[in-house]
Motif scaffolding. Structure first.
Motif, PDB file in Angstrom:
ATOM      1  N   MET A 181       0.696  -1.188   0.014  1.00  0.00           N
ATOM      2  CA  MET A 181      -0.032  -0.012   0.147  1.00  0.00           C
ATOM      3  C   MET A 181       0.845   1.429  -0.092  1.00  0.00           C
ATOM      4  SD  MET A 181      -2.970  -1.270   2.600  1.00  0.00           S
ATOM      5  CE  MET A 181      -3.961   0.284   2.327  1.00  0.00           C
ATOM      6  N   GLU A 182       2.024   1.204   0.405  1.00  0.00           N
ATOM      7  CA  GLU A 182       3.018   2.247   0.168  1.00  0.00           C
ATOM      8  C   GLU A 182       3.578   2.536  -1.279  1.00  0.00           C
ATOM      9  OE1 GLU A 182       5.902  -1.200  -0.449  1.00  0.00           O
ATOM     10  OE2 GLU A 182       3.954  -0.873   0.723  1.00  0.00           O
ATOM     11  N   PHE A 183       3.002   2.052  -2.414  1.00  0.00           N
ATOM     12  CA  PHE A 183       3.691   2.335  -3.509  1.00  0.00           C
ATOM     13  C   PHE A 183       3.368   3.580  -4.077  1.00  0.00           C
ATOM     14  CE2 PHE A 183       3.904  -2.239  -5.712  1.00  0.00           C
ATOM     15  CZ  PHE A 183       5.001  -2.708  -5.048  1.00  0.00           C
ATOM     16  N   THR A 184       4.363   4.356  -4.688  1.00  0.00           N
ATOM     17  CA  THR A 184       3.938   5.511  -5.274  1.00  0.00           C
ATOM     18  C   THR A 184       4.490   5.510  -6.757  1.00  0.00           C
ATOM     19  OG1 THR A 184       6.176   6.360  -4.808  1.00  0.00           O
ATOM     20  CG2 THR A 184       4.673   6.810  -3.154  1.00  0.00           C
ATOM     21  N   PRO A 185       4.098   6.435  -7.627  1.00  0.00           N
ATOM     22  CA  PRO A 185       5.033   6.272  -8.857  1.00  0.00           C
ATOM     23  C   PRO A 185       6.234   6.074  -8.986  1.00  0.00           C
ATOM     24  CG  PRO A 185       3.057   8.045  -8.897  1.00  0.00           C
ATOM     25  CD  PRO A 185       3.315   7.389  -7.390  1.00  0.00           C
ATOM     26  N   GLU A 186       7.142   6.850  -8.068  1.00  0.00           N
ATOM     27  CA  GLU A 186       8.582   6.903  -7.910  1.00  0.00           C
ATOM     28  C   GLU A 186       8.996   5.455  -7.546  1.00  0.00           C
ATOM     29  OE1 GLU A 186       7.052  10.671  -7.782  1.00  0.00           O
ATOM     30  OE2 GLU A 186       6.635   9.331  -6.389  1.00  0.00           O
ATOM     31  N   VAL A 187       8.340   4.974  -6.389  1.00  0.00           N
ATOM     32  CA  VAL A 187       8.842   3.581  -6.149  1.00  0.00           C
ATOM     33  C   VAL A 187       8.381   2.565  -7.317  1.00  0.00           C
ATOM     34  CG1 VAL A 187       8.050   1.738  -4.620  1.00  0.00           C
ATOM     35  CG2 VAL A 187       8.198   4.080  -3.545  1.00  0.00           C
ATOM     36  N   VAL A 188       7.374   2.775  -7.694  1.00  0.00           N
ATOM     37  CA  VAL A 188       7.128   1.705  -8.937  1.00  0.00           C
ATOM     38  C   VAL A 188       8.147   1.882 -10.160  1.00  0.00           C
ATOM     39  CG1 VAL A 188       5.413   1.272 -10.936  1.00  0.00           C
ATOM     40  CG2 VAL A 188       4.566   1.538  -8.497  1.00  0.00           C
ATOM     41  N   GLU A 189       8.629   2.988 -10.437  1.00  0.00           N
ATOM     42  CA  GLU A 189       9.774   3.176 -11.354  1.00  0.00           C
ATOM     43  C   GLU A 189      11.029   2.546 -10.875  1.00  0.00           C
ATOM     44  OE1 GLU A 189       9.736   4.277 -14.360  1.00  0.00           O
ATOM     45  OE2 GLU A 189       7.757   4.942 -14.425  1.00  0.00           O
ATOM     46  N   LEU A 190      11.312   2.547  -9.648  1.00  0.00           N
ATOM     47  CA  LEU A 190      12.333   1.858  -9.035  1.00  0.00           C
ATOM     48  C   LEU A 190      12.244   0.335  -9.357  1.00  0.00           C
ATOM     49  CD1 LEU A 190      13.161   4.046  -5.858  1.00  0.00           C
ATOM     50  CD2 LEU A 190      14.374   4.075  -8.133  1.00  0.00           C
ATOM     51  N   LEU A 191      11.026  -0.186  -8.945  1.00  0.00           N
ATOM     52  CA  LEU A 191      10.938  -1.542  -9.223  1.00  0.00           C
ATOM     53  C   LEU A 191      10.921  -1.960 -10.643  1.00  0.00           C
ATOM     54  CD1 LEU A 191       8.137  -1.958  -6.346  1.00  0.00           C
ATOM     55  CD2 LEU A 191      10.029  -3.291  -6.501  1.00  0.00           C
ATOM     56  N   ILE A 192      10.258  -1.361 -11.462  1.00  0.00           N
ATOM     57  CA  ILE A 192      10.288  -1.568 -13.024  1.00  0.00           C
ATOM     58  C   ILE A 192      11.902  -1.643 -13.530  1.00  0.00           C
ATOM     59  CG2 ILE A 192       9.855  -0.833 -15.223  1.00  0.00           C
ATOM     60  CD1 ILE A 192       7.134   0.162 -14.056  1.00  0.00           C
ATOM     61  N   ALA A 193      12.619  -0.615 -13.125  1.00  0.00           N
ATOM     62  CA  ALA A 193      14.015  -0.605 -13.392  1.00  0.00           C
ATOM     63  C   ALA A 193      14.703  -1.612 -12.939  1.00  0.00           C
ATOM     64  CB  ALA A 193      14.432   0.730 -12.912  1.00  0.00           C
ATOM     65  N   ALA A 194      14.372  -2.160 -11.875  1.00  0.00           N
ATOM     66  CA  ALA A 194      15.134  -3.450 -11.224  1.00  0.00           C
ATOM     67  C   ALA A 194      14.725  -4.862 -11.627  1.00  0.00           C
ATOM     68  CB  ALA A 194      14.896  -3.488  -9.820  1.00  0.00           C
ATOM     69  N   SER A 195      13.344  -5.018 -12.352  1.00  0.00           N
ATOM     70  CA  SER A 195      12.840  -6.098 -12.716  1.00  0.00           C
ATOM     71  C   SER A 195      12.295  -6.034 -14.111  1.00  0.00           C
ATOM     72  CB  SER A 195      11.675  -5.947 -11.904  1.00  0.00           C
ATOM     73  OG  SER A 195      11.844  -6.212 -10.501  1.00  0.00           O
ATOM     74  N   GLU A 196      12.603  -5.243 -15.076  1.00  0.00           N
ATOM     75  CA  GLU A 196      11.864  -5.097 -16.323  1.00  0.00           C
ATOM     76  C   GLU A 196      12.271  -6.374 -17.176  1.00  0.00           C
ATOM     77  OE1 GLU A 196      10.509  -1.842 -19.553  1.00  0.00           O
ATOM     78  OE2 GLU A 196      12.161  -1.234 -18.276  1.00  0.00           O
ATOM     79  N   PRO A 197      13.414  -7.066 -17.238  1.00  0.00           N
ATOM     80  CA  PRO A 197      13.732  -8.148 -17.970  1.00  0.00           C
ATOM     81  C   PRO A 197      12.753  -9.432 -17.442  1.00  0.00           C
ATOM     82  CG  PRO A 197      15.816  -7.018 -17.551  1.00  0.00           C
ATOM     83  CD  PRO A 197      14.727  -6.304 -16.924  1.00  0.00           C
ATOM     84  N   GLU A 198      12.767  -9.405 -16.238  1.00  0.00           N
ATOM     85  CA  GLU A 198      11.958 -10.498 -15.611  1.00  0.00           C
ATOM     86  C   GLU A 198      10.559 -10.495 -15.707  1.00  0.00           C
ATOM     87  OE1 GLU A 198      10.970 -12.600 -11.155  1.00  0.00           O
ATOM     88  OE2 GLU A 198      11.708 -10.402 -11.323  1.00  0.00           O
ATOM     89  N   LEU A 199      10.182  -9.112 -15.864  1.00  0.00           N
ATOM     90  CA  LEU A 199       8.659  -9.001 -15.962  1.00  0.00           C
ATOM     91  C   LEU A 199       8.085  -9.484 -17.322  1.00  0.00           C
ATOM     92  CD1 LEU A 199       8.114  -5.323 -14.569  1.00  0.00           C
ATOM     93  CD2 LEU A 199       7.047  -7.442 -13.684  1.00  0.00           C
ATOM     94  N   LYS A 200       9.312  -9.327 -18.379  1.00  0.00           N
ATOM     95  CA  LYS A 200       8.569  -9.728 -19.637  1.00  0.00           C
ATOM     96  C   LYS A 200       8.450 -11.310 -19.757  1.00  0.00           C
ATOM     97  CE  LYS A 200      10.956  -5.950 -22.012  1.00  0.00           C
ATOM     98  NZ  LYS A 200      12.210  -5.525 -22.997  1.00  0.00           N
ATOM     99  N   THR A 201       9.264 -11.964 -18.976  1.00  0.00           N
ATOM    100  CA  THR A 201       9.248 -13.517 -18.888  1.00  0.00           C
ATOM    101  C   THR A 201       7.977 -14.003 -18.004  1.00  0.00           C
ATOM    102  OG1 THR A 201      10.387 -14.061 -16.658  1.00  0.00           O
ATOM    103  CG2 THR A 201      11.666 -13.524 -18.659  1.00  0.00           C
ATOM    104  N   LEU A 202       7.302 -13.179 -17.409  1.00  0.00           N
ATOM    105  CA  LEU A 202       6.133 -13.265 -16.657  1.00  0.00           C
ATOM    106  C   LEU A 202       4.728 -12.951 -17.122  1.00  0.00           C
ATOM    107  CD1 LEU A 202       7.405 -12.269 -13.320  1.00  0.00           C
ATOM    108  CD2 LEU A 202       7.601 -14.574 -13.833  1.00  0.00           C
TER     109      LEU A 202
END
Length: 241
Positions: A181-202
Motif C-alpha cells: 500500500m506504500e507504492f508511489t509512482p517513484e517507487v514503482v519506477e524503481l521496481l520496474i527498473a530493477a525487474s523489467e527483464p524478468e517482467l517480460k518472462t512473466l
C-alpha cells in the motif's frame, strides 16, 4: 514525538508512502539501509514503530547468498520489538520475516502477483477500528511470490484472489502486509527498473502486469487508506504506553 525506524533491504524497495506519512506528522525517522551496510539498531529504546520493508530475498536467504541481509538478526529485532509492546509493521518480505520471528514459517503464495489488484476485507477487519475505513474491498499494489506464515493467534484481515494472506494481525500492534500500500509512482519506477527483464518472462501469469499498466495506476486511495491505518495504530500504541 513518535520515532519510526525503517529497515530497508534494497534501494528499489523504498518506504514510499510510509515516509510521506512520517513527514506529514513531523515524526522522527531512523533507518537501517542494510544494502548500504547500515546496521540494525542495537537498542530498541528509541523505537516506537518498526517498519520492515520488502525485498527480493526470502526469510531462508543466507548471508552467503546475500551478505547484506541477515534474516536471523532481523527476526530477532522484530521479536524484541513485538515482545516489548512496540508497534511493528512488516511489508512483503518484512511480513514474511515477522511470521518467522513469531514462529510461523513463510510459504509460497498460490499465485505470483505484480500490479494493482483488489483485496477483500474479512469480517474481523470490518469489525476492527484500524481497518473499517478500508471498506469491503480496496485496490492495492502487489509484488510478490511468497506469503507470511500464520501463528495460532494470527487473524487474516484481508485476502486477494491470488493470495489468501494479504494483511495479517499478529497482535494488537503487530501487522504484516503482504500487499504494497506504500507504492508511489517513484517507487514503482524503481521496481520496474530493477525487474523489467524478468517482467517480460512473466507475461503469461494472470496476476502479473507489464510496465505500461504498472505506470498507469493511481495510488492515492490506497495511500490514504494506509495513512488511516497507521494513524489508528499510533493511537493504539499511545493508549498502551
Amino acid at each position: 514525538m513518535m520515532k519510526v525506524h525503517f529497515v530497508v533491504h534494497e534501494s528499489f524497495e523504498a518506504p514510499g508512502a510510509y515516509e510521506t506519512w512520517v513527514r506529514q506528522h513531523g515524526y522522527q525517522a531512523g533507518y537501517s539501509r542494510v544494502y548500504n551496510r547500515e546496521p540494525l539498531p542495537e537498542s530498541i529504546d528509541g523505537i516506537d514503530l518498526l517498519v520492515v520493508m520488502g525485498g527480493p530475498q526470502s526469510p531462508s536467504t543466507t548471508l552467503a547468498e546475500c551478505p547484506h541481509f541477515d534474516a536471523q538478526a532481523e527476526q530477532a529485532l522484530i521479536a524484541r520489538c513485538a515482545a516489548a509492546g512496540k508497534a511493528v509493521v512488516g511489508v512483503c518480505l518484512g511480513a514474511q520475516l515477522m511470521g518467522e520471528a513469531l514462529g510461523a514459517p513463510c510459504e509460497r503464495s498460490p499465485e505470483k502477483e505484480i500490479g494493482k489488484f483488489p483485496i477483500t476485507l474479512t469480517a474481523q477487519a470490518k469489525a476492527s477500528g484500524k481497518f473499517a475505513h478500508f471498506g469491503e474491498s480496496l485496490e492495492v499494489g502487489h509484488w510478490h511470490s511468497d506469503m507470511p506464515g500464520l501463528t495460532e493467534s494470527a487473524r487474516i484481515m484481508a485476502y486477494s484472489e491470488g493470495c489468501p494472506r494479504q494483511i495479517i494481525e499478529y497482535g494488537d500492534l503487530v501487522y504484516g502486509f503482504q500487499c504494497h500500500m506504500e507504492f508511489t509512482p517513484e517507487v514503482v519506477e524503481l521496481l520496474i527498473a530493477a525487474s523489467e527483464p524478468e517482467l517480460k518472462t512473466l507475461a503469461a501469469h494472470r496476476f502479473v502486469q507489464q510496465p505500461d499498466a504498472l505506470r498507469a495506476h493511481d495510488h492515492g486511495a490506497m495511500n490514504q487508506a494506509l495513512f488511516g491505518f497507521l494513524d489508528r495504530l499510533v493511537e493504539a500504541y499511545i493508549q498502551k504506553r
